[in-house]
Structures are given as structure tokens and as C-alpha cells.
Design an enzyme around this catalytic site. Sequence first.
Site, PDB file in Angstrom:
ATOM      1  N   ASN A 106      81.435  74.834   6.030  1.00 42.55           N
ATOM      2  CA  ASN A 106      80.593  73.950   7.148  1.00 42.55           C
ATOM      3  C   ASN A 106      80.040  75.183   7.605  1.00 42.55           C
ATOM      4  O   ASN A 106      80.335  75.764   7.172  1.00 42.55           O
ATOM      5  CB  ASN A 106      81.399  74.045   7.960  1.00 42.55           C
ATOM      6  CG  ASN A 106      82.056  74.181   9.156  1.00 42.55           C
ATOM      7  OD1 ASN A 106      81.740  75.390   9.413  1.00 42.55           O
ATOM      8  ND2 ASN A 106      83.858  73.828   8.248  1.00 42.55           N
ATOM      9  N   LYS A 148      88.114  62.072  22.262  1.00 39.17           N
ATOM     10  CA  LYS A 148      89.060  63.537  21.782  1.00 39.17           C
ATOM     11  C   LYS A 148      89.850  63.360  22.570  1.00 39.17           C
ATOM     12  O   LYS A 148      90.857  63.857  22.148  1.00 39.17           O
ATOM     13  CB  LYS A 148      87.912  63.948  20.690  1.00 39.17           C
ATOM     14  CG  LYS A 148      87.034  63.452  19.567  1.00 39.17           C
ATOM     15  CD  LYS A 148      86.534  64.654  18.742  1.00 39.17           C
ATOM     16  CE  LYS A 148      85.601  64.568  17.266  1.00 39.17           C
ATOM     17  NZ  LYS A 148      84.868  65.011  16.863  1.00 39.17           N
TER      18      LYS A 148
END
Length: 416
Positions: free
Chosen positions: A218, A348
Amino acid sequence: MSIIKSNNGDMLSNKKILLIISGGIAAYKSLELIRLIKRNHGEVKCIITKAGEQFVTPLSVASLSQNKAYTDLWSLTDEADMGHIRLSRECDLIVVAPASADLIAKMAHGLANDLASTTLLASNKPTLIAPAMNTEMWRNAAVQENVATLEKRGILQIAPNVGDMACGETGLGRMSEVDEIFTSITDFFFEKPLKNYNALVTSGPTYEAIDPVRFLGNRSSGKQGHAIAKALRDAGAKVTLVSGYTNLPNPNGCTTINIESAQEMLEACEHALPVDIAICAAAVSDWTPVQEGTQKIKKTEGINSLNLELKKNLDILKTISTHKTLRPQLVIGFAAETENLLNNAKSKLESKSCDWIIANEVGANENGEEKTFASDENQIYFISQEKTEEWARASKDNVAQKLAKYITKYMEENDR
Ligand code: CTP
């Protein structure tokens, strides 16, 4: 230990500061810095460079500091007793604010052609610089390399801010505010607030091998995670940095473990436990190939697609924050989102059982540039069970320094 920072007290009594003012419009802030040091009973002597004199006068500096303002390496009176040596020997700390690109370059290359650079070269004292310049100058590889050289030599830095510049441009390079510089000065003189704590920081991307030449990765640059490791180190913590592949040097004074895959990052983190503080800033790949090819996967004539079977990686942040025996006292995660930033980040916080989430948007901005990953700046939301705060866009170093202050406060209030 709790240190109460006041802007009007005697925090700096018996402390001697040599302030070097180089050329830049931010020099006007140095006058306020002198007042603040004096108000806190510190002694301050000042050197002004020739370029600095274009922005502030020796008379105003001398009046505020109640000391002579030094400007000339060739002064018959000052140099009769080796003024450039004496000035650095007499102080406890040298502060260069503003630190222009020119003076930073002289420091990095050991030039000594005026009073400021000669004093710095002849100095045996700790030095703190507050860079200030135009955004493109700050970004220039020459300046970045010089700043990195100074960092390697242990010169302390107060990272510049993002903001409007005198030249009309906006961006990173503005000198930090006077109260931030003052806090860095007092931080230097007082006990390192995190000196009794161990911290674990993850940073950068993970690479998941597909075959010997390819990987899933990434765009994370590791800049934010590395900046956090350095800010915690500067606050006195013993830092273990577990980092995926980045272009950044391993920070001085931290134990850095360089890994490639999420599995290796997990193992390195588990090995680093117990720690008091864990910050998972890495962009960990959620998926990894079920099987890594032992040979390079070849194209086959007539077959136009390739199926890669992936399996889920374990969640490192969650593994740390739900650890039955070795959960750190403070666990901080990041949330990188392209949409529904706050809702996703708050979910999260719950699903990963961490104490705080630092949420930032990722992806390209309207000009097609990466907003967060490759950038030197970050705009984040700080999310805890109690509150959500939007922090102004700032350099990643600045975000890290602010986060280190929040961590310090938390550890002071929740000391076990
Ligand atoms: N993280 C982790 N281990 C993983 C995946 C993520 O430790 N296998 C951590 C990251 O370091 C970060 C936080 O979890 O602190 C959130 O990462 P992010 O990429 O935003 O979210 P994901 O959990 O991967 O979820 P999604 O991709 O669905 O947004």
C-alpha cells in the site's frame, strides 16, 4: 511527575539561553519569545544575523532582553575576549529561532563566516532550532538533507507549522508559535515526562509476498509513525519501532525492527511486549496470499486472468489491545478511511478495543495528490470514549508532538 507549565512564573530562573535570530519574517516572533523567557525569569542573550537585522533591530532585542544584542564577529570590543566562544560557553541552551534555510545549511556544513555560524560551530551546548521558511524551500531536498544531518547530530528541532506565509503562499514552513517554542525550551530543562515508560510504535506499509518478485502493498510512507516514534523518544520513552519498508532512516535512539509482512510485524510486536504504550500507525495489509509462489508466476498464452487466493491477516492492534496478560496501559490505533471517516473510526475504537483512535482521510485530493500517505502534513481527528477533537492540519511532526503531549498527560493522570 507532573509539570505545570505557566507562561508567567519562574520556570526558567537560573537558566541561561542564547537566542540566535536569523533572517526571516518570523523574526518578529522572537521578540515575544524573549519577553516570555524574561517573564519566566530566564536570562537571554541574543545574536542577530545580518539578515535577521533586516527584520528586528538590535535596539528592540537589547531592550527586551536587557542585554547587549550581538551582531558582529569582527567587533573589536566583543571579540577582544573571544565573544563567539564566550557566548556559547555561558549559556545552558542555544535556541535558533527563526532558523533560516541559510543558517541551517551553514550549521549542517560547518561554515563559520559570521557571528551566529561561528558561535554555533564553536559551541559545546545543546541546540534547539525552529525552522522558518517558504514551503518550497522547506521541501527542497537540500534543506531536508541538512535538517536530517542536524537531527543525526542530536540538534533538537521544533517542527514548522502549516499556515499562511508572508509571501502569500500557504503551506508547511511557518515557524512554530512562540508558546510551542517556549514549551520545547521548558521540556528541555525539565525531566523527560515519559522517561519511565516503554512504547511500541508500528509504522509504514506491510508487503505480502505473492511470489519472489511481487507483493501486495500500500501507499503508506511511514512518515506519521516514524514522527510519533521520534516524539515519544524526545519525551523520554524507550521506543521500539516496528516498521515496514519505507524510504525513511531508522530514527536515532529508538530500537527499530524492520519487517516486511503483517505476520512478521505481529511477531515483532508480540516479542516487544510488555510495553506501557502501544501506537499502531502502520498500514497493515488485511489480506495475504494463501500460498507464496516459490517461483515467479509466468504468463500463460491464452489465459487473460489470474486468481489470487487470499486469507485474512490477524489484526495486530486488536491482538495487542485484547491481550489477556500483557495489554499496554494505553493502546492507540489509527483509522485510514476514504469515506464516513468519523463513523468508521468510532466503530474501530469499539471493535479493536483500543483507548484512542487517530482518524485520517486517505486517497487523492481534488488535484490528484495523495492526501495523507505520502504527504508531510496530516489532518486528523482524535477520538476517545469521552471526546472527538478535530486537530488543525499540521506537519506530521507537529501532530506527533501534540500526540506525545496527550500521551504524557494520560500517563500522568493514570499512573499505575
Ligand atoms: N491494523 C492492524 N492489523 C491489521 C489491520 C489493521 O494492526 N491486520 C491496525 C492499523 O495499524 C490501524 C488500525 O488497525 O491502527 C486500523 O487500520 P485500517 O487500515 O484503518 O483499518 P482495517 O482494520 O484494516 O479495516 P478496513 O480496511 O476495513 O478499514
